[in-house]
Motif scaffolding. Structure first.
Motif, PDB file in Angstrom:
ATOM      1  N   ALA A   1       0.834  -1.205   0.000  1.00  0.00           N
ATOM      2  CA  ALA A   1       0.000   0.000   0.000  1.00  0.00           C
ATOM      3  C   ALA A   1       0.866   1.252   0.000  1.00  0.00           C
ATOM      4  O   ALA A   1       1.816   1.360   0.781  1.00  0.00           O
ATOM      5  CB  ALA A   1      -0.922   0.010   1.215  1.00  0.00           C
ATOM      6  N   LEU A   2       0.540   2.172  -0.891  1.00  0.00           N
ATOM      7  CA  LEU A   2       1.120   3.510  -0.894  1.00  0.00           C
ATOM      8  C   LEU A   2       0.025   4.443  -0.409  1.00  0.00           C
ATOM      9  O   LEU A   2      -0.902   4.769  -1.148  1.00  0.00           O
ATOM     10  CB  LEU A   2       1.569   3.900  -2.304  1.00  0.00           C
ATOM     11  CG  LEU A   2       2.583   2.984  -2.987  1.00  0.00           C
ATOM     12  CD1 LEU A   2       2.881   3.478  -4.403  1.00  0.00           C
ATOM     13  CD2 LEU A   2       3.868   2.900  -2.175  1.00  0.00           C
ATOM     14  N   VAL A   3       0.115   4.852   0.847  1.00  0.00           N
ATOM     15  CA  VAL A   3      -0.989   5.562   1.499  1.00  0.00           C
ATOM     16  C   VAL A   3      -0.435   6.753   2.270  1.00  0.00           C
ATOM     17  O   VAL A   3       0.599   6.652   2.938  1.00  0.00           O
ATOM     18  CB  VAL A   3      -1.755   4.608   2.452  1.00  0.00           C
ATOM     19  CG1 VAL A   3      -2.910   5.334   3.111  1.00  0.00           C
ATOM     20  CG2 VAL A   3      -2.274   3.401   1.690  1.00  0.00           C
ATOM     21  N   ASN A   4      -1.145   7.880   2.200  1.00  0.00           N
ATOM     22  CA  ASN A   4      -0.689   9.073   2.908  1.00  0.00           C
ATOM     23  C   ASN A   4      -1.146   9.085   4.365  1.00  0.00           C
ATOM     24  O   ASN A   4      -0.448   9.607   5.227  1.00  0.00           O
ATOM     25  CB  ASN A   4      -1.185  10.330   2.196  1.00  0.00           C
ATOM     26  CG  ASN A   4      -0.367  11.556   2.546  1.00  0.00           C
ATOM     27  OD1 ASN A   4       0.832  11.463   2.791  1.00  0.00           O
ATOM     28  ND2 ASN A   4      -1.004  12.713   2.571  1.00  0.00           N
ATOM     29  N   VAL A   5      -2.330   8.516   4.641  1.00  0.00           N
ATOM     30  CA  VAL A   5      -2.845   8.448   6.015  1.00  0.00           C
ATOM     31  C   VAL A   5      -2.432   7.102   6.600  1.00  0.00           C
ATOM     32  O   VAL A   5      -2.976   6.055   6.250  1.00  0.00           O
ATOM     33  CB  VAL A   5      -4.380   8.615   6.037  1.00  0.00           C
ATOM     34  CG1 VAL A   5      -4.896   8.554   7.471  1.00  0.00           C
ATOM     35  CG2 VAL A   5      -4.775   9.942   5.399  1.00  0.00           C
ATOM     36  N   GLU A   6      -1.476   7.136   7.505  1.00  0.00           N
ATOM     37  CA  GLU A   6      -0.801   5.911   7.935  1.00  0.00           C
ATOM     38  C   GLU A   6      -1.635   5.011   8.840  1.00  0.00           C
ATOM     39  O   GLU A   6      -1.308   3.838   9.009  1.00  0.00           O
ATOM     40  CB  GLU A   6       0.518   6.264   8.614  1.00  0.00           C
ATOM     41  CG  GLU A   6       1.494   6.958   7.675  1.00  0.00           C
ATOM     42  CD  GLU A   6       2.782   7.354   8.355  1.00  0.00           C
ATOM     43  OE1 GLU A   6       3.348   6.525   9.104  1.00  0.00           O
ATOM     44  OE2 GLU A   6       3.236   8.499   8.165  1.00  0.00           O
ATOM     45  N   ASP A   7      -2.702   5.538   9.452  1.00  0.00           N
ATOM     46  CA  ASP A   7      -3.550   4.697  10.296  1.00  0.00           C
ATOM     47  C   ASP A   7      -4.865   4.349   9.603  1.00  0.00           C
ATOM     48  O   ASP A   7      -5.851   3.996  10.245  1.00  0.00           O
ATOM     49  CB  ASP A   7      -3.825   5.366  11.648  1.00  0.00           C
ATOM     50  CG  ASP A   7      -4.585   6.694  11.500  1.00  0.00           C
ATOM     51  OD1 ASP A   7      -4.715   7.173  10.347  1.00  0.00           O
ATOM     52  OD2 ASP A   7      -5.038   7.222  12.525  1.00  0.00           O
ATOM     53  N   SER A   8      -4.885   4.434   8.288  1.00  0.00           N
ATOM     54  CA  SER A   8      -6.088   4.145   7.511  1.00  0.00           C
ATOM     55  C   SER A   8      -6.257   2.643   7.316  1.00  0.00           C
ATOM     56  O   SER A   8      -5.311   1.868   7.507  1.00  0.00           O
ATOM     57  CB  SER A   8      -6.002   4.824   6.145  1.00  0.00           C
ATOM     58  OG  SER A   8      -4.917   4.297   5.403  1.00  0.00           O
TER      59      SER A   8
ATOM     60  N   LEU B   1       4.059   1.470   2.527  1.00  0.00           N
ATOM     61  CA  LEU B   1       5.058   2.499   2.300  1.00  0.00           C
ATOM     62  C   LEU B   1       4.357   3.845   2.454  1.00  0.00           C
ATOM     63  O   LEU B   1       3.629   4.286   1.559  1.00  0.00           O
ATOM     64  CB  LEU B   1       5.668   2.364   0.907  1.00  0.00           C
ATOM     65  CG  LEU B   1       6.356   1.025   0.598  1.00  0.00           C
ATOM     66  CD1 LEU B   1       6.808   0.980  -0.853  1.00  0.00           C
ATOM     67  CD2 LEU B   1       7.529   0.801   1.532  1.00  0.00           C
ATOM     68  N   ALA B   2       4.538   4.479   3.597  1.00  0.00           N
ATOM     69  CA  ALA B   2       3.857   5.748   3.877  1.00  0.00           C
ATOM     70  C   ALA B   2       4.359   6.828   2.927  1.00  0.00           C
ATOM     71  O   ALA B   2       5.567   7.031   2.772  1.00  0.00           O
ATOM     72  CB  ALA B   2       4.107   6.157   5.322  1.00  0.00           C
ATOM     73  N   LEU B   3       3.420   7.532   2.287  1.00  0.00           N
ATOM     74  CA  LEU B   3       3.800   8.546   1.302  1.00  0.00           C
ATOM     75  C   LEU B   3       4.520   9.743   1.935  1.00  0.00           C
ATOM     76  O   LEU B   3       5.340  10.393   1.298  1.00  0.00           O
ATOM     77  CB  LEU B   3       2.569   9.026   0.541  1.00  0.00           C
ATOM     78  CG  LEU B   3       1.909   7.996  -0.384  1.00  0.00           C
ATOM     79  CD1 LEU B   3       0.671   8.595  -1.037  1.00  0.00           C
ATOM     80  CD2 LEU B   3       2.882   7.505  -1.445  1.00  0.00           C
ATOM     81  N   LYS B   4       4.172  10.061   3.173  1.00  0.00           N
ATOM     82  CA  LYS B   4       4.804  11.181   3.872  1.00  0.00           C
ATOM     83  C   LYS B   4       4.635  12.514   3.132  1.00  0.00           C
ATOM     84  O   LYS B   4       5.487  13.408   3.238  1.00  0.00           O
ATOM     85  CB  LYS B   4       6.302  10.895   4.096  1.00  0.00           C
ATOM     86  CG  LYS B   4       6.599   9.738   5.041  1.00  0.00           C
ATOM     87  CD  LYS B   4       6.129  10.055   6.451  1.00  0.00           C
ATOM     88  CE  LYS B   4       6.416   8.933   7.425  1.00  0.00           C
ATOM     89  NZ  LYS B   4       5.988   9.243   8.799  1.00  0.00           N
ATOM     90  N   ALA B   5       3.522  12.627   2.412  1.00  0.00           N
ATOM     91  CA  ALA B   5       3.282  13.861   1.663  1.00  0.00           C
ATOM     92  C   ALA B   5       2.828  14.994   2.565  1.00  0.00           C
ATOM     93  O   ALA B   5       2.916  16.163   2.189  1.00  0.00           O
ATOM     94  CB  ALA B   5       2.247  13.619   0.561  1.00  0.00           C
TER      95      ALA B   5
END
Length: 333
Positions: free
Chosen positions: A118-125, A135-139
């Motif tokens: 998963a490439l996701v910006n909200v890490e607790d989603s 892989l947290a996007l950290k955007a």
């Protein structure tokens, strides 16, 4: 300054954060995929994230040769389909990570035996929590409805996965330089762009290969921020029907990175200009920041385009952060 402009301008730092935070995880995933390549890659995404998945698809197929396809989430979430995905890689891309259909497809792929990344910006989603590898996007937070930096980081993340998977040294080097490339892209302007389609009823945005999903993303942003009827096509596909719409002054924006398709793209542009269409090529008459690798140039091109589209929206008297009918998180079934 609008949130859209502010957030787009943060893309270089956002990509740097992603690469720094996920360096080891990317290397480990690359080794895992290299040692046991999936026979197919499935992608699960919507909207801008699906355009990022489309960019990943082209890189994956060009560099690794492994087929990659976007699977309609409704196949699982609405129609109750059962996937046969043992040995596959399922890549989920989502800013919010919470749309029920995307999560349902991800879960079904995992149940069928796929490796889920998963490439996701909200890490607790939900999409982040349920993936095998996140892989947290950290955007960072995006307050504008129009996603910009999260899209750019998603594309960079896909390129990083392919680079580590293939071990392509030139691609790895270009990925590492992306923050600097994007910083240069942010300083480029396209003179005349805000007048390009001001009076047009419609326009085309074209690309080929990895630049085609970038064309799709550009058309989407023109629709949602400027209320312009923009349609994206492959440079090849536009000849199969949409060509009939070409006429004098018809606006056509073409992404033309210096990749293997450049000669064909130039030839198509000449044919379009013969109809009187107003054809502008990003990479030639419209400047871009070269990345050092032709497959990554589309990322720097969209970085410049976002800022031009924001200025275009403002010139039209529109608020690019708050489209009339849209909201930031769209949850579909």
């Amino acid at each position: 300054m609008s949130f859209m402009a502010e957030e787009a301008a943060d893309a270089p730092q956002a990509v740097a954060r992603f690469l720094e935070h996920n360096g080891k995880a990317l290397a480990d995933l690359g080794t895992r995929l290299s040692n046991g390549p999936p026979h197919v890659v499935l992608t699960s995404a919507r909207g801008s994230s699906d355009n990022a998945a489309g960019y990943f698809k082209y890189l994956c197929e060009i560099v690794t040769g492994v087929p990659c396809a976007s699977v309609g989430a409704s196949v699982v979430s609405v129609y109750g389909g059962t996937l046969k995905a043992r040995g596959a890689l399922c890549l989920t891309i989502s800013q919010s990570g919470q749309s029920p259909d995307i999560v349902a497809l991800q879960k079904e792929a995992m149940a069928a035996g796929a490796l889920s990344v998963a490439l996701v910006n909200v890490e607790d989603s939900p999409a982040a929590r349920h993936a095998d590898i996140c892989l947290a996007l950290k955007a960072g937070e995006e307050r504008s409805v129009a996603a910009t930096k999260s899209f750019i980081v998603s594309c960079a993340a896909g390129a990083a996965i392919v680079a580590h998977w293939s071990g392509d040294v030139s691609l790895l080097s270009a990925v590492a330089r992306l923050p600097d490339t994007l910083d240069r892209a942010m300083r480029i302007t396209w003179p005349g762009f805000t007048d390009f389609a001001r009076e047009a009823a419609s326009l085309f945005v074209l690309g080929r290969g990895p630049s085609f999903p970038i064309a799709q993303e550009t058309a989407l942003k023109l629709k949602e921020t400027c209320a312009i009827h923009a349609e994206a096509y492959s440079v090849a596909e536009v000849m199969h029907g949409p060509w009939e719409l070409m006429e004098r002054h018809f606006p056509v924006l073409v992404y033309a990175p210096a990749d293997a398709a450049l000669a064909n793209t130039r030839e198509a542009a000449l044919k379009m200009r013969s109809t009187g269409a107003d054809v502008r090529l990003v990479g030639e008459c419209l400047a871009h920041a070269p990345s050092g690798h032709p497959l990554l140039d589309p990322i720097s091109m969209i970085a410049t385009a976002y800022l031009e589209i924001e200025r275009f929206a403002v010139s039209l008297g529109r608020n690019p952060d708050r489209p009339r009918l849209l909201k930031k998180v769209t949850e579909t079934l």
